[in-house]
Design a protein around this motif. Structure first.
Motif, short mmCIF file in Angstrom:
data_model
loop_
_atom_site.label_atom_id
_atom_site.label_comp_id
_atom_site.label_asym_id
_atom_site.label_seq_id
_atom_site.Cartn_x
_atom_site.Cartn_y
_atom_site.Cartn_z
N THR A 34 60.22 -29.90 9.80
CA THR A 34 60.87 -28.70 9.28
C THR A 34 61.35 -27.81 10.42
O THR A 34 62.48 -27.30 10.39
CB THR A 34 59.91 -27.92 8.37
OG1 THR A 34 59.58 -28.73 7.24
CG2 THR A 34 60.52 -26.61 7.90
N LYS A 84 59.40 -19.10 2.82
CA LYS A 84 59.49 -20.52 3.11
C LYS A 84 58.14 -21.20 2.89
O LYS A 84 58.05 -22.29 2.30
CB LYS A 84 59.95 -20.74 4.55
CG LYS A 84 61.37 -20.28 4.84
CD LYS A 84 62.40 -21.02 4.01
CE LYS A 84 63.81 -20.62 4.35
NZ LYS A 84 64.81 -21.21 3.43
N GLU A 88 57.47 -23.74 -0.41
CA GLU A 88 57.11 -25.14 -0.13
C GLU A 88 55.88 -25.53 -0.95
O GLU A 88 55.83 -26.60 -1.57
CB GLU A 88 56.82 -25.33 1.35
CG GLU A 88 58.01 -25.71 2.20
CD GLU A 88 57.60 -26.31 3.53
OE1 GLU A 88 56.39 -26.29 3.86
OE2 GLU A 88 58.48 -26.81 4.24
N ILE A 91 56.73 -25.79 -4.74
CA ILE A 91 57.48 -27.00 -5.04
C ILE A 91 56.55 -28.21 -5.06
O ILE A 91 56.59 -29.03 -5.99
CB ILE A 91 58.62 -27.22 -4.02
CG1 ILE A 91 59.69 -26.15 -4.16
CG2 ILE A 91 59.25 -28.61 -4.21
CD1 ILE A 91 60.77 -26.21 -3.09
N ASP A 92 55.70 -28.31 -4.06
CA ASP A 92 54.75 -29.43 -4.00
C ASP A 92 53.84 -29.45 -5.23
O ASP A 92 53.55 -30.51 -5.80
CB ASP A 92 53.90 -29.35 -2.73
CG ASP A 92 54.69 -29.68 -1.48
OD1 ASP A 92 55.76 -30.30 -1.59
OD2 ASP A 92 54.23 -29.31 -0.37
N ASP A 110 68.81 -24.55 2.92
CA ASP A 110 67.43 -24.89 2.58
C ASP A 110 67.10 -26.33 2.94
O ASP A 110 67.91 -27.24 2.76
CB ASP A 110 67.21 -24.67 1.08
CG ASP A 110 65.76 -24.91 0.67
OD1 ASP A 110 64.90 -24.08 1.02
OD2 ASP A 110 65.50 -25.95 0.04
N HIS A 111 65.87 -26.54 3.41
CA HIS A 111 65.46 -27.84 3.93
C HIS A 111 64.72 -28.71 2.93
O HIS A 111 64.51 -29.91 3.17
CB HIS A 111 64.53 -27.63 5.13
CG HIS A 111 63.21 -26.99 4.76
ND1 HIS A 111 63.10 -25.66 4.46
CD2 HIS A 111 61.96 -27.51 4.61
CE1 HIS A 111 61.85 -25.36 4.17
NE2 HIS A 111 61.14 -26.47 4.24
N ASN A 112 64.28 -28.16 1.81
CA ASN A 112 63.35 -28.88 0.94
C ASN A 112 63.93 -30.17 0.37
O ASN A 112 63.23 -31.17 0.24
CB ASN A 112 62.88 -27.96 -0.18
CG ASN A 112 61.88 -26.94 0.31
OD1 ASN A 112 60.78 -27.28 0.71
ND2 ASN A 112 62.28 -25.67 0.31
N LYS A 116 61.83 -33.58 0.59
CA LYS A 116 61.03 -33.82 -0.61
C LYS A 116 61.71 -34.72 -1.63
O LYS A 116 61.05 -35.22 -2.55
CB LYS A 116 60.64 -32.49 -1.25
CG LYS A 116 59.80 -31.59 -0.33
CD LYS A 116 59.35 -30.32 -1.02
CE LYS A 116 58.66 -29.36 -0.07
NZ LYS A 116 57.46 -29.95 0.56
N HIS A 149 69.13 -36.78 -2.61
CA HIS A 149 69.41 -35.36 -2.35
C HIS A 149 70.92 -35.15 -2.47
O HIS A 149 71.69 -35.70 -1.68
CB HIS A 149 68.91 -34.98 -0.96
CG HIS A 149 69.22 -33.58 -0.55
ND1 HIS A 149 69.41 -33.22 0.77
CD2 HIS A 149 69.35 -32.44 -1.27
CE1 HIS A 149 69.66 -31.92 0.83
NE2 HIS A 149 69.63 -31.44 -0.40
#
Length: 291
Positions: A34, A84, A88, A91-92, A110-112, A116, A149
């Motif tokens: 991340t 952030k 995270e 979401i998990d 956004d990186h998720n 994920k 994604h």
């Protein structure tokens, strides 16, 4: 935000996150992948922004940056870290409970989705046409493409979320879906917010929603002005005229029930204190989960 421009809000969130996580006391709460994602992202930004990558890597400039930011709006920096970190986790948790589709509204950078999305959970990042183009370029240039994604272009002021997603071959309205609205509703008018909530409700009957909220009335006049003027300086506007109680009532009016609330004070007591840093979390900032 204008559909044909770079979101400076999203860009500065990335810059601040990158700079702050260089401090191990903060960085230890996030994966190396991340942190590398945001380091690469800052390098990818236009030159009048990418210079932050080198300058913030130096302790002196990073401390000066933090001091100046805290002077103008105490807690703004740590609210970015907290949003952030907790999102995270949320979401998990949702994925572990059976969510198999995630829609990130106003996704920015956004990186998720990159980390994920997999064969069990499909991610859809929704943003304006220009931001989608920028994110696609970034994901491609740094090898972050993921077949599960998807990045989808929509201007929610002009287009219907239902029309865009139902025409996507990988979107399934029957799947249990999580909608993530991080820093999203605050920038929409009340009428547009209501429309989006109605569209979400009709699109996926089985869903939950995680959203952030800035209750600006909890800031004093000076800091409230600093926040709104800072947003205006980068060409954006906070439009949702609701405090915390009014926003929760709006959600109730659209058949949502509040499941979890994380306040700025809880974030400070739980996360910030564990770092040993003497930095506040901005008053009036909340993360809310609805079903």
């Amino acid at each position: 935000m204008a559909s044909h421009k770079l979101s400076y809000t999203a860009s500065y969130i990335a810059i601040k996150f990158y700079g702050l996580t260089l401090d191990e006391r903060i960085g230890n709460h996030f994966s190396t992948a991340t942190k590398n994602f945001y380091r690469n992202l800052v390098a990818f930004l236009p030159s009048h922004l990418s210079w932050y990558q080198n300058s913030l890597s130096k302790s002196f400039w990073r401390k000066l940056f933090i001091a100046s930011e805290e002077l103008l709006l105490p807690g703004d920096l740590m609210h970015i870290i907290c949003r952030k970190y907790y999102i995270e986790q949320l979401i998990d948790e949702a994925l572990s409970e059976g969510i198999s589709q995630v829609v990130v509204l106003g996704a920015g950078f956004d990186h998720n989705g990159k980390f994920k999305a997999n064969e069990k959970a499909t991610f859809f990042d929704i943003d304006t046409p220009y931001m989608v183009e920028q994110k696609e370029d970034f994901l491609r240039d740094f090898g972050y493409k993921n077949s599960n994604h998807h990045v989808c272009s929509i201007d929610v002021e002009e287009q219907n979320l239902v029309d865009v997603l139902t025409h996507h071959p990988d979107f399934d309205s029957t799947k249990p879906t999580l909608y993530l609205a991080e820093g999203f509703f605050d920038y929409l008018s009340l009428s547009t917010t209501k429309q989006v909530l109605e569209q979400i409700r009709s699109l996926t009957p089985n869903h939950q929603l995680i959203t952030t909220l800035f209750a600006l009335e909890e800031l004093n006049f000076f800091y409230r002005s600093s926040f709104t003027s800072g947003v205006a300086m980068v060409g954006e506007t906070l439009k949702l005229p609701l405090n915390r109680t009014e926003f929760i009532q709006l959600m109730k009016d659209h058949q949502y029930t509040l499941q979890q609330e994380i306040s700025h004070q809880q974030m400070y007591d739980d996360l910030v204190c564990s770092t040993g840093l003497k930095l506040p979390v901005m008053k009036g900032f909340y993360i809310l989960t609805f079903k």
